[in-house]
Scaffold this motif. Structure first.
Motif, PDB file in Angstrom:
ATOM      1  N   GLU A 102      -0.375 -10.789   6.506  1.00 59.35           N
ATOM      2  CA  GLU A 102       0.758 -11.708   6.661  1.00 59.35           C
ATOM      3  C   GLU A 102       2.038 -10.959   7.008  1.00 59.35           C
ATOM      4  OE1 GLU A 102       1.176 -14.034   3.127  1.00 59.35           O
ATOM      5  OE2 GLU A 102      -0.833 -14.898   3.288  1.00 59.35           O
ATOM      6  N   GLU A 103       2.209  -9.796   6.414  1.00 64.44           N
ATOM      7  CA  GLU A 103       3.424  -9.014   6.635  1.00 64.44           C
ATOM      8  C   GLU A 103       3.306  -8.079   7.839  1.00 64.44           C
ATOM      9  OE1 GLU A 103       4.279  -7.088   2.928  1.00 64.44           O
ATOM     10  OE2 GLU A 103       4.660  -8.989   1.886  1.00 64.44           O
ATOM     11  N   ASN A 104       2.152  -8.140   8.521  1.00 61.99           N
ATOM     12  CA  ASN A 104       1.916  -7.370   9.740  1.00 61.99           C
ATOM     13  C   ASN A 104       2.139  -5.873   9.532  1.00 61.99           C
ATOM     14  OD1 ASN A 104       1.165  -7.203  12.446  1.00 61.99           O
ATOM     15  ND2 ASN A 104       3.281  -7.229  13.157  1.00 61.99           N
ATOM     16  N   CYS A 105       1.615  -5.367   8.406  1.00 63.23           N
ATOM     17  CA  CYS A 105       1.832  -3.947   8.100  1.00 63.23           C
ATOM     18  C   CYS A 105       0.530  -3.218   7.782  1.00 63.23           C
ATOM     19  CB  CYS A 105       2.807  -3.808   6.928  1.00 63.23           C
ATOM     20  SG  CYS A 105       2.164  -4.419   5.349  1.00 63.23           S
ATOM     21  N   VAL A 106      -0.600  -3.836   8.138  1.00 67.45           N
ATOM     22  CA  VAL A 106      -1.910  -3.282   7.761  1.00 67.45           C
ATOM     23  C   VAL A 106      -2.055  -1.818   8.152  1.00 67.45           C
ATOM     24  CG1 VAL A 106      -4.378  -3.389   8.275  1.00 67.45           C
ATOM     25  CG2 VAL A 106      -3.140  -5.473   7.736  1.00 67.45           C
ATOM     26  N   ARG A 107      -1.683  -1.471   9.370  1.00 63.98           N
ATOM     27  CA  ARG A 107      -1.937  -0.108   9.870  1.00 63.98           C
ATOM     28  C   ARG A 107      -0.759   0.839   9.649  1.00 63.98           C
ATOM     29  NH1 ARG A 107      -6.250   0.481  14.508  1.00 63.98           N
ATOM     30  NH2 ARG A 107      -7.556  -1.321  14.088  1.00 63.98           N
ATOM     31  N   LYS A 108       0.290   0.361   9.049  1.00 65.22           N
ATOM     32  CA  LYS A 108       1.454   1.222   8.826  1.00 65.22           C
ATOM     33  C   LYS A 108       1.181   2.188   7.669  1.00 65.22           C
ATOM     34  CE  LYS A 108       4.885  -2.063  10.551  1.00 65.22           C
ATOM     35  NZ  LYS A 108       6.038  -2.936  10.212  1.00 65.22           N
ATOM     36  N   PRO A 109       1.614   3.455   7.817  1.00 66.59           N
ATOM     37  CA  PRO A 109       1.459   4.412   6.709  1.00 66.59           C
ATOM     38  C   PRO A 109       2.061   3.863   5.425  1.00 66.59           C
ATOM     39  CG  PRO A 109       2.160   5.543   8.701  1.00 66.59           C
ATOM     40  CD  PRO A 109       2.231   4.073   9.000  1.00 66.59           C
ATOM     41  N   GLY A 110       1.284   3.961   4.344  1.00 61.32           N
ATOM     42  CA  GLY A 110       1.771   3.459   3.065  1.00 61.32           C
ATOM     43  C   GLY A 110       1.331   2.054   2.741  1.00 61.32           C
ATOM     44  N   SER A 111       0.751   1.340   3.720  1.00 64.34           N
ATOM     45  CA  SER A 111       0.289  -0.018   3.412  1.00 64.34           C
ATOM     46  C   SER A 111      -0.906   0.062   2.459  1.00 64.34           C
ATOM     47  CB  SER A 111      -0.095  -0.769   4.692  1.00 64.34           C
ATOM     48  OG  SER A 111      -1.430  -0.489   5.079  1.00 64.34           O
ATOM     49  N   HIS A 112      -1.023  -0.946   1.610  1.00 66.64           N
ATOM     50  CA  HIS A 112      -2.100  -0.936   0.613  1.00 66.64           C
ATOM     51  C   HIS A 112      -3.470  -0.985   1.282  1.00 66.64           C
ATOM     52  CE1 HIS A 112       1.205  -1.472  -2.026  1.00 66.64           C
ATOM     53  NE2 HIS A 112       1.367  -2.749  -1.796  1.00 66.64           N
ATOM     54  N   THR A 113      -3.564  -1.741   2.369  1.00 67.52           N
ATOM     55  CA  THR A 113      -4.843  -1.868   3.070  1.00 67.52           C
ATOM     56  C   THR A 113      -5.237  -0.541   3.719  1.00 67.52           C
ATOM     57  OG1 THR A 113      -4.414  -4.216   3.504  1.00 67.52           O
ATOM     58  CG2 THR A 113      -6.076  -3.141   4.871  1.00 67.52           C
ATOM     59  N   ARG A 114      -4.269   0.136   4.293  1.00 69.83           N
ATOM     60  CA  ARG A 114      -4.533   1.468   4.872  1.00 69.83           C
ATOM     61  C   ARG A 114      -4.957   2.438   3.767  1.00 69.83           C
ATOM     62  NH1 ARG A 114      -1.858   6.301   6.325  1.00 69.83           N
ATOM     63  NH2 ARG A 114      -2.290   7.013   8.448  1.00 69.83           N
ATOM     64  N   ASN A 115      -4.293   2.344   2.630  1.00 72.81           N
ATOM     65  CA  ASN A 115      -4.657   3.217   1.504  1.00 72.81           C
ATOM     66  C   ASN A 115      -6.065   2.916   1.001  1.00 72.81           C
ATOM     67  OD1 ASN A 115      -2.181   4.464   1.648  1.00 72.81           O
ATOM     68  ND2 ASN A 115      -1.279   3.367  -0.073  1.00 72.81           N
ATOM     69  N   LEU A 116      -6.429   1.645   0.997  1.00 72.39           N
ATOM     70  CA  LEU A 116      -7.787   1.254   0.589  1.00 72.39           C
ATOM     71  C   LEU A 116      -8.821   1.899   1.501  1.00 72.39           C
ATOM     72  CD1 LEU A 116      -9.876  -0.448  -0.984  1.00 72.39           C
ATOM     73  CD2 LEU A 116      -9.348  -2.350   0.574  1.00 72.39           C
ATOM     74  N   LEU A 117      -8.555   1.906   2.795  1.00 73.99           N
ATOM     75  CA  LEU A 117      -9.486   2.504   3.753  1.00 73.99           C
ATOM     76  C   LEU A 117      -9.647   4.000   3.486  1.00 73.99           C
ATOM     77  CD1 LEU A 117     -11.248   2.001   6.259  1.00 73.99           C
ATOM     78  CD2 LEU A 117      -9.225   2.457   7.671  1.00 73.99           C
ATOM     79  N   ARG A 118      -8.530   4.674   3.165  1.00 73.53           N
ATOM     80  CA  ARG A 118      -8.588   6.110   2.869  1.00 73.53           C
ATOM     81  C   ARG A 118      -9.354   6.374   1.564  1.00 73.53           C
ATOM     82  NH1 ARG A 118      -6.633   5.058   7.161  1.00 73.53           N
ATOM     83  NH2 ARG A 118      -5.262   6.402   8.380  1.00 73.53           N
ATOM     84  N   VAL A 119      -9.139   5.534   0.570  1.00 71.62           N
ATOM     85  CA  VAL A 119      -9.854   5.682  -0.703  1.00 71.62           C
ATOM     86  C   VAL A 119     -11.354   5.468  -0.486  1.00 71.62           C
ATOM     87  CG1 VAL A 119     -10.245   4.623  -2.976  1.00 71.62           C
ATOM     88  CG2 VAL A 119      -7.919   5.110  -2.202  1.00 71.62           C
ATOM     89  N   LYS A 120     -11.687   4.482   0.318  1.00 69.95           N
ATOM     90  CA  LYS A 120     -13.102   4.216   0.627  1.00 69.95           C
ATOM     91  C   LYS A 120     -13.763   5.437   1.243  1.00 69.95           C
ATOM     92  CE  LYS A 120     -14.577   2.878   4.331  1.00 69.95           C
ATOM     93  NZ  LYS A 120     -15.447   3.085   5.510  1.00 69.95           N
ATOM     94  N   ARG A 121     -13.044   6.151   2.088  1.00 69.55           N
ATOM     95  CA  ARG A 121     -13.609   7.364   2.692  1.00 69.55           C
ATOM     96  C   ARG A 121     -13.823   8.447   1.636  1.00 69.55           C
ATOM     97  NH1 ARG A 121      -9.737   7.026   7.833  1.00 69.55           N
ATOM     98  NH2 ARG A 121     -10.865   5.371   8.921  1.00 69.55           N
TER      99      ARG A 121
END
Length: 208
Positions: A90-109
């Protein structure tokens, strides 16, 4: 991570991820909601494993710990992984450094790297961790790292502890370690597929 104090970090990890896998298995595929608090708490238990691997995975430890800490903090105000991702969309920040979703992807790795490492340790008779760790790094992290980081990791591989030293740090013998590692591999495989599906179902991709 002192073996003398009787701590069993590997058992804590396997039990925590087994609980998460059970939650996923018990839910309807179409209405699954994974609670962020227990997920981030389980992920935080994995952090010491990176520390045990020494300098080769220092970069991974620092990055992983920072991202997990963000998810732990976020869990105080957002209840599920799904709602966290929806908010970022909704906030259009998925791929921005520091976004929670981006962090989730890094944690998953990070979780995936440990999964591959354990899989390789389980099938190896060697006391050296160089091949298992190299395969885990190459398969999970290497595609996203530049030349300098890859070279630094390759150099650090020569400073890895032996399998025996790792088990001593984890306060496990070979038999108990294999059981806990297999438990984590099974549970984390399910969780990693679950997280990948969350990204794919929202057309976010997983290779960024």
């Amino acid at each position: 991570m002192d073996s003398a104090n009787g701590a069993k970090p590997l058992r804590k990890i396997s039990e925590a991820f087994k609980e998460i896998a059970n939650c996923i298995n018990s839910q309807n595929q179409n209405t699954q909601q994974l609670e962020l608090a227990p997920f981030s708490s389980a992920c935080s238990l994995v952090s010491p494993l990176f520390r045990c691997l020494g300098i080769a995975f220092k970069f991974a430890e620092m990055d992983y710990v920072a991202k997990v800490n963000d998810l732990c903090e976020t869990s105080k105000s957002i209840s599920t992984l799904q709602s966290m991702m929806e908010k970022d969309i909704e906030e259009n920040c998925v791929r921005k450094p520091g976004s929670h979703t981006r962090n989730l992807l890094r944690v998953k790795r990070g979780l995936d790297m440990v999964r591959v490492l354990f899989e390789e340790i389980l099938v190896s008779e060697d006391n050296s961790l160089k091949n298992p760790a190299s395969k885990a790094y190459t398969q999970v992290f290497s595609p996203y790292h530049g030349w300098a980081v890859r070279k630094a990791v390759a150099a650090g591989m020569y400073a890895l502890p032996t399998k025996a030293q790792l088990l001593q740090k984890l306060n496990e013998d070979e038999v108990s370690a294999k059981s806990e590692m297999q438990s984590y591999v099974t549970a984390s495989t399910l969780l990693i597929v679950y997280i990948d599906n969350l990204f794919q179902s929202r057309e976010l991709g997983i290779d960024w």
